[in-house]
Design a protein around this motif. Structure first.
Motif, mmCIF file in Angstrom:
data_model
loop_
_atom_site.group_PDB
_atom_site.id
_atom_site.type_symbol
_atom_site.label_atom_id
_atom_site.label_comp_id
_atom_site.label_asym_id
_atom_site.label_seq_id
_atom_site.Cartn_x
_atom_site.Cartn_y
_atom_site.Cartn_z
ATOM 1 N N THR A 218 0.843 -1.202 0.000
ATOM 2 C CA THR A 218 0.000 0.000 0.000
ATOM 3 C C THR A 218 0.872 1.244 0.000
ATOM 4 O OG1 THR A 218 -1.659 -1.207 1.299
ATOM 5 C CG2 THR A 218 -1.891 1.184 1.186
ATOM 6 N N CYS A 219 1.934 1.199 0.785
ATOM 7 C CA CYS A 219 2.874 2.323 0.850
ATOM 8 C C CYS A 219 3.476 2.593 -0.527
ATOM 9 C CB CYS A 219 3.960 2.015 1.882
ATOM 10 S SG CYS A 219 5.157 3.342 2.119
ATOM 11 N N LYS A 220 3.862 1.531 -1.232
ATOM 12 C CA LYS A 220 4.431 1.699 -2.576
ATOM 13 C C LYS A 220 3.468 2.418 -3.511
ATOM 14 C CE LYS A 220 5.467 -2.484 -3.834
ATOM 15 N NZ LYS A 220 5.990 -3.603 -4.656
ATOM 16 N N GLU A 221 2.198 2.046 -3.430
ATOM 17 C CA GLU A 221 1.204 2.665 -4.311
ATOM 18 C C GLU A 221 1.027 4.149 -3.982
ATOM 19 O OE1 GLU A 221 -0.199 1.393 -7.026
ATOM 20 O OE2 GLU A 221 1.162 -0.284 -6.636
ATOM 21 N N MET A 222 1.071 4.481 -2.712
ATOM 22 C CA MET A 222 0.979 5.892 -2.309
ATOM 23 C C MET A 222 2.162 6.680 -2.856
ATOM 24 S SD MET A 222 -1.846 6.205 -0.679
ATOM 25 C CE MET A 222 -3.050 5.299 0.334
ATOM 26 N N VAL A 223 3.352 6.086 -2.748
ATOM 27 C CA VAL A 223 4.552 6.740 -3.270
ATOM 28 C C VAL A 223 4.455 6.884 -4.785
ATOM 29 C CG1 VAL A 223 7.039 6.464 -3.627
ATOM 30 C CG2 VAL A 223 6.041 5.992 -1.376
ATOM 31 N N GLY A 234 15.320 -1.394 -0.687
ATOM 32 C CA GLY A 234 15.278 -1.140 -2.113
ATOM 33 C C GLY A 234 14.714 -2.282 -2.929
ATOM 34 N N MET A 235 14.878 -3.524 -2.465
ATOM 35 C CA MET A 235 14.406 -4.683 -3.221
ATOM 36 C C MET A 235 12.891 -4.660 -3.416
ATOM 37 S SD MET A 235 15.239 -8.713 -2.486
ATOM 38 C CE MET A 235 16.998 -8.376 -2.445
ATOM 39 N N ILE A 236 12.190 -4.023 -2.500
ATOM 40 C CA ILE A 236 10.733 -3.928 -2.594
ATOM 41 C C ILE A 236 10.312 -3.157 -3.840
ATOM 42 C CG2 ILE A 236 8.700 -2.892 -1.479
ATOM 43 C CD1 ILE A 236 9.926 -3.640 1.199
ATOM 44 N N LEU A 237 11.199 -2.282 -4.312
ATOM 45 C CA LEU A 237 10.865 -1.426 -5.452
ATOM 46 C C LEU A 237 11.265 -2.039 -6.786
ATOM 47 C CD1 LEU A 237 12.093 1.892 -3.823
ATOM 48 C CD2 LEU A 237 9.716 1.177 -4.095
ATOM 49 N N ASN A 238 11.813 -3.253 -6.769
ATOM 50 C CA ASN A 238 12.215 -3.901 -8.020
ATOM 51 C C ASN A 238 11.033 -4.013 -8.976
ATOM 52 O OD1 ASN A 238 14.776 -4.167 -7.038
ATOM 53 N ND2 ASN A 238 14.676 -6.375 -6.696
ATOM 54 N N GLY A 239 11.249 -3.609 -10.215
ATOM 55 C CA GLY A 239 10.205 -3.701 -11.224
ATOM 56 C C GLY A 239 9.305 -2.490 -11.312
#
Length: 290
Positions: A218-223, A234-239
């Motif tokens: 959910t945090c990624k989508e907000m960002v 950083g690995m969470i942001l892969n792709g």
């Protein structure tokens, strides 16, 4: 007593709830109640009392429930030892796995292992790393995959390291972070402490947290939608495309990293199926393979 009855007592004592225990055992509530009545009949004593706030164990029931944990473990040990007598790699591996590793790494890992050893089965418990670490400590699982540096005196294997970073839709000035909207997500205490310590070393004022969400996805989508920045591995942001990343370092210039480990007990290696899995993991480069 059926072997299932010991499991019922163990789970019921943990849950203090008939409905939740029945669901965990894939039984109907009447079937579970019937088994409890049969256990009471066999031992000639009252085990539980049911009230508005759930199940309350009698002293006799509490004694049986505490004995059940040992019995369940012993029965599992017997099954494992019998399987271990064969030359084939067979049996069930019980894993305790952090939620992130479960979602992004575990499925492919288990598939690759299953391709080599088709007679092996898996039981997987997921949750916060600290809970999976505790499950391993209590020997409820054979192997734990945890994120963060826990004090473990048994066998362990470092799987990979992730550098923490600032993630934002647009470019940010690191010096201005305290004045920019930050999005936090619920995570384990070790990662939170890592981020908090880095922040206190670099800033004299607290972050301006405008959102706190339940999950990192959910945090990624907000960002990604430009609603603020976040600090995450950083690995969470892969792709993900269009996200600006600034890798974090500590005062001596070294990267601020989070480690992911595989922990297991020394005695677990006495089981062929655990030996096979550990050897399988050691033969892989997890970060590249998965």
């Amino acid at each position: 007593m059926r072997s299932q009855d010991w499991e019922i007592l163990k789970l019921l004592f943990e849950n203090k709830n008939i409905t939740k225990t029945a669901q965990s055992m894939y039984l109907s509530q009447p079937a579970l109640t019937n088994r409890i009545q049969q256990i009471e009949k066999e031992f000639g004593t009252k085990i539980i009392n049911r009230g508005r706030r759930g199940v309350h164990f009698t002293p006799q029931g509490e004694y049986l429930a505490k004995s059940a944990e040992e019995m369940v473990r012993k029965l599992q040990e017997i099954k494992e030892n019998l399987s271990n007598m064969d030359n084939n790699v067979v049996g069930t591996i019980k894993f305790g796995v952090s939620s992130y590793f479960t979602k992004y790494k575990l499925p492919k890992l288990l598939r690759l292992f299953k391709n080599q050893y088709p007679n092996v089965e898996f039981q997987v418990s997921t949750g916060w790393s600290r809970d999976m670490f505790n499950a391993l400590y209590k020997k409820d699982v054979h192997i734990a995959f945890v994120r963060g540096d826990y004090h473990w005196q048994g066998q362990k294997q470092l799987l990979f390291e992730e550098q923490l970073c600032i993630a934002s839709k647009s470019e940010v000035n690191v010096e201005e972070l305290p004045n920019l909207p930050r999005i936090d997500y619920k995570t384990d205490n070790l990662l939170k402490s890592l981020v908090d310590n880095w922040w206190s070393e670099n800033y004299s004022k607290p972050p301006m947290v405008t959102m706190e969400v339940d999950q990192v996805d959910t945090c990624k989508e907000m960002v990604a939608n430009g609603l603020g920045y976040a600090i995450m591995p950083g690995m969470i942001l892969n792709g993900m495309e269009g996200i600006q990343k600034i890798n974090l370092t500590v005062q001596d210039g070294l990267p601020l990293i989070r480690k992911t480990w595989m922990f297991y007990h020394d005695e677990s290696l006495e089981l062929k199926v655990i030996q096979a899995f550990v050897s399988f993991i050691k033969s892989l480069n997890i970060e590249d393979t998965l």
